[in-house]
Design a protein around this motif. Structure first.
Motif, PDB file in Angstrom:
ATOM      1  N   LEU A  84     -11.407 -29.173  77.254  1.00  0.00           N
ATOM      2  CA  LEU A  84     -12.113 -30.338  77.784  1.00  0.00           C
ATOM      3  C   LEU A  84     -11.906 -30.519  79.294  1.00  0.00           C
ATOM      4  O   LEU A  84     -12.529 -31.387  79.893  1.00  0.00           O
ATOM      5  CB  LEU A  84     -11.654 -31.611  77.055  1.00  0.00           C
ATOM      6  CG  LEU A  84     -11.934 -31.659  75.560  1.00  0.00           C
ATOM      7  CD1 LEU A  84     -11.240 -32.871  74.930  1.00  0.00           C
ATOM      8  CD2 LEU A  84     -13.443 -31.685  75.301  1.00  0.00           C
ATOM      9  N   CYS A  85     -11.028 -29.698  79.860  1.00  0.00           N
ATOM     10  CA  CYS A  85     -10.712 -29.822  81.280  1.00  0.00           C
ATOM     11  C   CYS A  85     -11.590 -28.922  82.136  1.00  0.00           C
ATOM     12  O   CYS A  85     -12.096 -27.904  81.676  1.00  0.00           O
ATOM     13  CB  CYS A  85      -9.239 -29.489  81.518  1.00  0.00           C
ATOM     14  SG  CYS A  85      -8.139 -30.753  80.863  1.00  0.00           S
ATOM     15  N   ASP A  86     -11.753 -29.337  83.389  1.00  0.00           N
ATOM     16  CA  ASP A  86     -12.523 -28.577  84.367  1.00  0.00           C
ATOM     17  C   ASP A  86     -11.561 -27.714  85.186  1.00  0.00           C
ATOM     18  O   ASP A  86     -11.327 -27.975  86.356  1.00  0.00           O
ATOM     19  CB  ASP A  86     -13.297 -29.529  85.281  1.00  0.00           C
ATOM     20  CG  ASP A  86     -14.199 -30.476  84.517  1.00  0.00           C
ATOM     21  OD1 ASP A  86     -14.633 -30.116  83.410  1.00  0.00           O
ATOM     22  OD2 ASP A  86     -14.463 -31.585  85.028  1.00  0.00           O
ATOM     23  N   GLY A  87     -10.964 -26.729  84.538  1.00  0.00           N
ATOM     24  CA  GLY A  87      -9.997 -25.858  85.201  1.00  0.00           C
ATOM     25  C   GLY A  87      -8.620 -26.046  84.601  1.00  0.00           C
ATOM     26  O   GLY A  87      -8.409 -26.906  83.740  1.00  0.00           O
ATOM     27  N   PRO A  88      -7.667 -25.241  85.068  1.00  0.00           N
ATOM     28  CA  PRO A  88      -6.316 -25.296  84.507  1.00  0.00           C
ATOM     29  C   PRO A  88      -5.569 -26.563  84.929  1.00  0.00           C
ATOM     30  O   PRO A  88      -5.826 -27.126  85.990  1.00  0.00           O
ATOM     31  CB  PRO A  88      -5.638 -24.045  85.077  1.00  0.00           C
ATOM     32  CG  PRO A  88      -6.397 -23.734  86.316  1.00  0.00           C
ATOM     33  CD  PRO A  88      -7.807 -24.209  86.087  1.00  0.00           C
ATOM     34  N   ALA A  89      -4.653 -26.972  84.093  1.00  0.00           N
ATOM     35  CA  ALA A  89      -3.795 -28.119  84.391  1.00  0.00           C
ATOM     36  C   ALA A  89      -2.567 -27.643  85.169  1.00  0.00           C
ATOM     37  O   ALA A  89      -2.207 -26.469  85.137  1.00  0.00           O
ATOM     38  CB  ALA A  89      -3.361 -28.784  83.095  1.00  0.00           C
ATOM     39  N   THR A  90      -1.942 -28.586  85.857  1.00  0.00           N
ATOM     40  CA  THR A  90      -0.675 -28.331  86.547  1.00  0.00           C
ATOM     41  C   THR A  90       0.397 -29.156  85.856  1.00  0.00           C
ATOM     42  O   THR A  90       0.196 -30.350  85.612  1.00  0.00           O
ATOM     43  CB  THR A  90      -0.763 -28.720  88.033  1.00  0.00           C
ATOM     44  OG1 THR A  90      -1.822 -27.977  88.645  1.00  0.00           O
ATOM     45  CG2 THR A  90       0.538 -28.436  88.755  1.00  0.00           C
ATOM     46  N   PHE A  91       1.512 -28.515  85.524  1.00  0.00           N
ATOM     47  CA  PHE A  91       2.606 -29.178  84.817  1.00  0.00           C
ATOM     48  C   PHE A  91       3.779 -29.379  85.765  1.00  0.00           C
ATOM     49  O   PHE A  91       4.155 -28.464  86.511  1.00  0.00           O
ATOM     50  CB  PHE A  91       3.071 -28.335  83.626  1.00  0.00           C
ATOM     51  CG  PHE A  91       2.062 -28.272  82.516  1.00  0.00           C
ATOM     52  CD1 PHE A  91       2.202 -29.062  81.396  1.00  0.00           C
ATOM     53  CD2 PHE A  91       0.967 -27.419  82.603  1.00  0.00           C
ATOM     54  CE1 PHE A  91       1.274 -29.013  80.368  1.00  0.00           C
ATOM     55  CE2 PHE A  91       0.035 -27.361  81.580  1.00  0.00           C
ATOM     56  CZ  PHE A  91       0.183 -28.159  80.458  1.00  0.00           C
TER      57      PHE A  91
END
Length: 103
Positions: A84-91
């Motif tokens: 559902l995201c527009d690109g990778p997440a940052t943790f």
């Protein structure tokens, strides 16, 4: 004060779907009542950058957070969320040093 906080920064044009997925995951985890779970979670929208969000998840300890991360249902949730995201997440993985509570 021992604690662990994970911040997930992500972008999405499907915020309502992400919120529904998070609520579904929370409700199922609460109903199952097995294994480690977050102590608290916050979801925040960036006022300065539309479509940018942060999930702030608090755990009792780093060890419980890592045990939670290894759960199959957490893996499935993460995969569905990333779709559902527009690109990778940052943790961001943070050891909690102190807590201040204000009125």
């Amino acid at each position: 004060m021992a604690g662990f906080v994970q911040i997930i920064e992500y972008r999405t044009s499907k915020a309502d779907e992400v919120t529904a997925l998070m609520e579904e995951f929370r409700a199922k985890r609460e109903a199952d009542n097995d294994g480690p779970a977050p102590v608290r979670g916050l979801t925040c929208a960036d006022r300065d950058q539309a479509g940018r969000y942060f999930s702030i998840i608090e755990f009792k300890s780093y060890e419980e957070a890592m045990e939670n991360s290894r759960r199959p249902d957490t893996t499935e949730f993460s995969q569905r969320m990333m779709e559902l995201c527009d690109g990778p997440a940052t943790f961001y993985n943070l050891d909690q040093l102190a807590e201040q509570n204000y009125r």
